[in-house]
Motif scaffolding. Structure first.
Motif, PDB file in Angstrom:
ATOM      1  N   GLY A  11       3.734   5.014  11.058  1.00  0.00           N
ATOM      2  CA  GLY A  11       4.601   6.179  11.167  1.00  0.00           C
ATOM      3  C   GLY A  11       5.820   5.918  12.026  1.00  0.00           C
ATOM      4  N   ILE A  12       5.660   5.170  13.109  1.00  0.00           N
ATOM      5  CA  ILE A  12       6.779   4.884  14.012  1.00  0.00           C
ATOM      6  C   ILE A  12       7.797   3.962  13.343  1.00  0.00           C
ATOM      7  CG2 ILE A  12       7.376   3.764  16.193  1.00  0.00           C
ATOM      8  CD1 ILE A  12       4.676   4.803  17.279  1.00  0.00           C
ATOM      9  N   VAL A  13       7.313   2.981  12.574  1.00  0.00           N
ATOM     10  CA  VAL A  13       8.242   2.102  11.851  1.00  0.00           C
ATOM     11  C   VAL A  13       9.102   2.914  10.897  1.00  0.00           C
ATOM     12  CG1 VAL A  13       8.404   0.258  10.138  1.00  0.00           C
ATOM     13  CG2 VAL A  13       6.838   0.024  12.052  1.00  0.00           C
ATOM     14  N   PHE A  14       8.497   3.843  10.181  1.00  0.00           N
ATOM     15  CA  PHE A  14       9.273   4.628   9.226  1.00  0.00           C
ATOM     16  C   PHE A  14      10.140   5.667   9.920  1.00  0.00           C
ATOM     17  CE2 PHE A  14       6.535   2.654   6.132  1.00  0.00           C
ATOM     18  CZ  PHE A  14       7.405   2.471   5.070  1.00  0.00           C
ATOM     19  N   ALA A  15       9.817   6.026  11.137  1.00  0.00           N
ATOM     20  CA  ALA A  15      10.756   6.833  11.919  1.00  0.00           C
ATOM     21  C   ALA A  15      12.032   6.038  12.162  1.00  0.00           C
ATOM     22  CB  ALA A  15      10.118   7.247  13.239  1.00  0.00           C
ATOM     23  N   GLY A  16      11.883   4.743  12.460  1.00  0.00           N
ATOM     24  CA  GLY A  16      13.056   3.890  12.613  1.00  0.00           C
ATOM     25  C   GLY A  16      13.829   3.726  11.321  1.00  0.00           C
TER      26      GLY A  16
ATOM     27  N   ALA B 262      19.372  10.539   2.422  1.00  0.00           N
ATOM     28  CA  ALA B 262      18.642   9.814   3.468  1.00  0.00           C
ATOM     29  C   ALA B 262      17.138   9.925   3.249  1.00  0.00           C
ATOM     30  CB  ALA B 262      19.025  10.360   4.839  1.00  0.00           C
ATOM     31  N   ASN B 263      16.664  11.137   2.955  1.00  0.00           N
ATOM     32  CA  ASN B 263      15.234  11.311   2.679  1.00  0.00           C
ATOM     33  C   ASN B 263      14.803  10.522   1.449  1.00  0.00           C
ATOM     34  OD1 ASN B 263      14.064  12.981   4.684  1.00  0.00           O
ATOM     35  ND2 ASN B 263      15.050  14.781   3.830  1.00  0.00           N
ATOM     36  N   SER B 264      15.605  10.587   0.398  1.00  0.00           N
ATOM     37  CA  SER B 264      15.237   9.922  -0.850  1.00  0.00           C
ATOM     38  C   SER B 264      15.152   8.417  -0.678  1.00  0.00           C
ATOM     39  CB  SER B 264      16.251  10.269  -1.951  1.00  0.00           C
ATOM     40  OG  SER B 264      16.253  11.652  -2.217  1.00  0.00           O
ATOM     41  N   VAL B 265      16.120   7.835   0.008  1.00  0.00           N
ATOM     42  CA  VAL B 265      16.111   6.380   0.203  1.00  0.00           C
ATOM     43  C   VAL B 265      14.927   5.965   1.065  1.00  0.00           C
ATOM     44  CG1 VAL B 265      17.368   4.445   1.229  1.00  0.00           C
ATOM     45  CG2 VAL B 265      18.593   6.143  -0.143  1.00  0.00           C
ATOM     46  N   ALA B 266      14.667   6.699   2.144  1.00  0.00           N
ATOM     47  CA  ALA B 266      13.549   6.350   3.019  1.00  0.00           C
ATOM     48  C   ALA B 266      12.210   6.476   2.294  1.00  0.00           C
ATOM     49  CB  ALA B 266      13.562   7.232   4.267  1.00  0.00           C
ATOM     50  N   LEU B 267      12.041   7.546   1.514  1.00  0.00           N
ATOM     51  CA  LEU B 267      10.791   7.725   0.769  1.00  0.00           C
ATOM     52  C   LEU B 267      10.656   6.696  -0.356  1.00  0.00           C
ATOM     53  CD1 LEU B 267      10.724  11.627   0.589  1.00  0.00           C
ATOM     54  CD2 LEU B 267       9.222  10.164   1.957  1.00  0.00           C
ATOM     55  N   THR B 268      11.784   6.307  -0.955  1.00  0.00           N
ATOM     56  CA  THR B 268      11.735   5.255  -1.975  1.00  0.00           C
ATOM     57  C   THR B 268      11.312   3.928  -1.361  1.00  0.00           C
ATOM     58  OG1 THR B 268      13.462   6.354  -3.273  1.00  0.00           O
ATOM     59  CG2 THR B 268      13.085   4.017  -3.706  1.00  0.00           C
ATOM     60  N   LEU B 269      11.813   3.634  -0.179  1.00  0.00           N
ATOM     61  CA  LEU B 269      11.381   2.417   0.519  1.00  0.00           C
ATOM     62  C   LEU B 269       9.894   2.467   0.831  1.00  0.00           C
ATOM     63  CD1 LEU B 269      14.373   1.861   2.982  1.00  0.00           C
ATOM     64  CD2 LEU B 269      13.732   0.420   1.040  1.00  0.00           C
ATOM     65  N   LEU B 270       9.404   3.648   1.211  1.00  0.00           N
ATOM     66  CA  LEU B 270       7.969   3.793   1.464  1.00  0.00           C
ATOM     67  C   LEU B 270       7.169   3.488   0.202  1.00  0.00           C
ATOM     68  CD1 LEU B 270       5.464   4.660   3.056  1.00  0.00           C
ATOM     69  CD2 LEU B 270       6.057   7.048   2.544  1.00  0.00           C
ATOM     70  N   ALA B 271       7.611   4.039  -0.937  1.00  0.00           N
ATOM     71  CA  ALA B 271       6.916   3.775  -2.194  1.00  0.00           C
ATOM     72  C   ALA B 271       6.950   2.290  -2.545  1.00  0.00           C
ATOM     73  CB  ALA B 271       7.546   4.604  -3.315  1.00  0.00           C
ATOM     74  N   ALA B 272       8.102   1.649  -2.326  1.00  0.00           N
ATOM     75  CA  ALA B 272       8.214   0.220  -2.629  1.00  0.00           C
ATOM     76  C   ALA B 272       7.290  -0.603  -1.740  1.00  0.00           C
ATOM     77  CB  ALA B 272       9.666  -0.229  -2.453  1.00  0.00           C
ATOM     78  N   PHE B 273       7.254  -0.286  -0.461  1.00  0.00           N
ATOM     79  CA  PHE B 273       6.371  -1.014   0.455  1.00  0.00           C
ATOM     80  C   PHE B 273       4.900  -0.782   0.108  1.00  0.00           C
ATOM     81  CE2 PHE B 273       9.974  -0.954   3.683  1.00  0.00           C
ATOM     82  CZ  PHE B 273      10.206  -2.310   3.581  1.00  0.00           C
ATOM     83  N   TYR B 274       4.585   0.424  -0.364  1.00  0.00           N
ATOM     84  CA  TYR B 274       3.213   0.705  -0.786  1.00  0.00           C
ATOM     85  C   TYR B 274       2.827  -0.169  -1.978  1.00  0.00           C
ATOM     86  CZ  TYR B 274      -0.875   3.394  -2.271  1.00  0.00           C
ATOM     87  OH  TYR B 274      -2.153   3.766  -2.648  1.00  0.00           O
ATOM     88  N   LEU B 275       3.735  -0.306  -2.943  1.00  0.00           N
ATOM     89  CA  LEU B 275       3.451  -1.139  -4.104  1.00  0.00           C
ATOM     90  C   LEU B 275       3.341  -2.615  -3.727  1.00  0.00           C
ATOM     91  CD1 LEU B 275       5.790   0.541  -6.762  1.00  0.00           C
ATOM     92  CD2 LEU B 275       3.300   0.742  -6.548  1.00  0.00           C
ATOM     93  N   VAL B 276       4.167  -3.057  -2.789  1.00  0.00           N
ATOM     94  CA  VAL B 276       4.056  -4.443  -2.314  1.00  0.00           C
ATOM     95  C   VAL B 276       2.696  -4.669  -1.679  1.00  0.00           C
ATOM     96  CG1 VAL B 276       4.945  -6.094  -0.625  1.00  0.00           C
ATOM     97  CG2 VAL B 276       6.534  -4.789  -2.037  1.00  0.00           C
ATOM     98  N   ARG B 277       2.261  -3.713  -0.874  1.00  0.00           N
ATOM     99  CA  ARG B 277       0.932  -3.813  -0.260  1.00  0.00           C
ATOM    100  C   ARG B 277      -0.160  -3.840  -1.315  1.00  0.00           C
ATOM    101  NH1 ARG B 277      -3.488  -1.398  -1.139  1.00  0.00           N
ATOM    102  NH2 ARG B 277      -2.213   0.440  -1.601  1.00  0.00           N
TER     103      ARG B 277
END
Length: 532
Positions: A171-176, A191-206
């Motif tokens: 959570g703290i990393v994504f706050a950054g 800003a929200n869309s890009v951050a949430l898209t990055l979260l989705a991308a990182f989830y798929l990488v994981r």
């Protein structure tokens, strides 16, 4: 973070805490309650090593479960609890952090409120530092409480704190990440869309790293994967927490640097200018609503379609996870059917119903933003009526929710049908199941738009209402919450399809209440003052 000589930091920290005094406890309760209820359920489901071993072997054979929750390398109670709660808990903590940081930074600049604050004795960095202090504190608090609660249930203390703090670190990393996005873009939605898209991308990488024995190194490229690398209850690798700590520090330093270099109310990346002339499809109030919301609807639809395709492909693996009688009982409670595939589909469709309601609320809340920002006065300087303007947003909220549900049904039905070699039957079941979700979604939208019409400053309370309904629907049965309390949520009254009989009464009642709510909304909005 200390005050560090930043003028106004303490006051802004208090203001942020006060503004989120309702939503923050709800987020914290959802994260803590989810981890605690999962641990309690796992302890009851698998009381002996033999049952846990059978379950672990089933997970190892179910690629869909691995993609969703991660790998399960051991069969202890702590390991199974971690497998079930860590990845999704980390994702929830990340979403919470993104929404809070953007709300208190970029959104405040966009509406002009931060300009009023800046007219006082306030350091320019103070708003960003204040919300980062709040978000970091909430994440750490949730992590420590999880570490304190799980030992009470019977799990080891070291693994419990490793589990809680690994969620908090994500959570703290994504706050950054959200803080950087808030400096790069001049619109809060971007800003929200890009951050949430990055979260989705990182989830798929994981997920890709977990599903391949030869590509587990991919987990090191994802903040969600970093949480897994702490290995609560299987290794307790405390040193792995240093990676998200360093990453968060770098991201926060970058955000502060970008803040110093950009102009107030603008982003580092310039906004794209609109067309010189409006197209025929963007004229009038309904055309304006289409222009405002079409981008987010497209993104939501694509995201839901992809998620539905993935979840639908898991149906064939469900039987591998349900050898235990107790697991079958739990699945039947959640999905309402003794058939495990139907129960699984029903539970996932319920989640998509909640997501459709989330989209509907984003449309309504943005309509409130148009009024709060003063732009609605420009619209009403022409000929549009109040009712027509409000209906344009409400119609788009409902129509958008329908599109999202259709995307969910198509994705679930197609991937499930291909796996079972019965695409027609699976699509029919999926479309029937999502259709039953629509009255609940429309009722929640109607209640929120009624808040906007009657008490506009409380429009955002719709998020708290939806959060309560979602919590009761998803976690309430596991916590053995009274049926009287569960009945508060409209989703409780949705027929659990496929695999069960349909009762039209609750659907008709919810639809009738929604119609009454919309009628009352139009009357109230016509009579109240604007910018109230």
């Amino acid at each position: 973070m200390s005050d560090g000589g930043l003028a106004g930091l303490r006051e802004l920290s208090k203001l942020a805490s006060r503004r989120d005094r309702i939503i923050l406890p709800l987020w914290a309760y959802a994260l803590i309650g989810s981890a605690a209820s999962t641990a309690y359920s796992i302890k009851g489901l698998f009381p002996d090593a033999s049952s846990r071993q059978d379950f672990a072997e089933g997970i190892g054979a179910a690629s869909g479960a691995i993609a969703l929750y991660g790998r399960l390398d051991e069969n202890s109670l702590g390991a199974i609890t971690t497998w079930r709660s860590l990845v999704l808990g980390a994702v929830l903590a990340a979403i919470m952090s993104i929404l809070l940081v953007v709300r208190h930074t970029r959104a405040e600049e966009q509406t002009g409120r931060q300009e009023l604050v800046a007219s006082g004795v306030v350091d320019r960095r103070a708003p960003l530092v204040a919300v980062l202090r709040l978000v970091i504190g909430v994440n750490l608090g949730v992590g420590l409480i999880i570490g304190a609660v799980l030992p009470v249930i019977g799990l080891g203390a070291a693994g419990a704190f490793a589990l809680g703090l690994s969620m908090a670190a994500c959570g703290i990393v994504f706050a950054g990440i959200a803080a950087v996005c808030a400096q790069l873009f001049e619109a809060s939605r971007t800003a929200n869309s890009v951050a949430l898209t990055l979260l989705a991308a990182f989830y798929l990488v994981r997920a890709a790293g977990d599903m391949s024995d030869d590509a587990q190194w991919l987990r090191w490229l994802s903040p969600v994967g970093w949480a897994e690398e702490v290995q609560p209850y299987t290794g307790d690798r405390w040193w792995a927490l240093a990676i998200p700590v360093v990453a968060a520090a770098i991201l926060i330093a970058l955000a502060l640097r970008l803040l110093d270099r950009r102009d107030f109310a603008s982003g580092v990346l310039p906004g794209r200018p609109g067309p010189a002339y409006a197209g025929a499809g963007t004229l009038g109030t309904f055309g304006l609503a289409w222009r405002m919301h079409r981008g987010s609807l497209f993104g939501w639809s694509i995201g839901v379609l992809v998620a539905a395709l993935v979840f639908g492909s898991f149906v064939k693996d469900v039987d591998l996870l349900t050898d235990s009688d107790r697991v079958q009982e739990i699945m039947a409670e959640l999905g309402g059917s003794q058939n495990m595939a139907d129960a699984y589909v029903s539970s996932i469709v319920g989640v998509f119903g909640i997501l459709a309601a989330v989209f509907a609320l984003t449309v309504i809340v943005r309509a409130r933003g148009e009024e709060a920002g003063g732009r609605i006065e420009l619209v009403f300087a022409g000929t549009p009526s109040r009712a027509r303007w409000l209906l344009s947003h409400l119609v788009f909220a409902v129509a958008g929710a329908v599109v999202i549900l259709v995307a969910a049904a198509f994705g679930m039905g197609l991937s499930q049908g291909l796996g079972a070699h019965d695409v027609g039957g699976a699509l029919g079941d999926a479309f029937g199941a999502v259709s039953a979700q629509l009255p609940a979604v429309v009722l929640i939208a109607a209640l929120t738009v009624l808040l906007f019409a009657v008490v506009p400053r409380w429009t955002s309370a719709g998020w708290g209402m939806l959060g309560l309904f979602a919590f009761l629907t998803l976690v309430g049965p596991q916590l053995k919450v009274s049926q009287y309390v569960l009945d508060v949520s409209p989703f409780t009254h949705v027929p659990k399809l496929p695999g069960n009989d349909v009762s039209a009464t609750p659907l008709v009642v919810m639809a009738a209440l929604a119609v009454v709510g919309v009628a009352a909304t139009l009357v109230a909005f016509r009579r109240r003052d604007l910018l109230a």
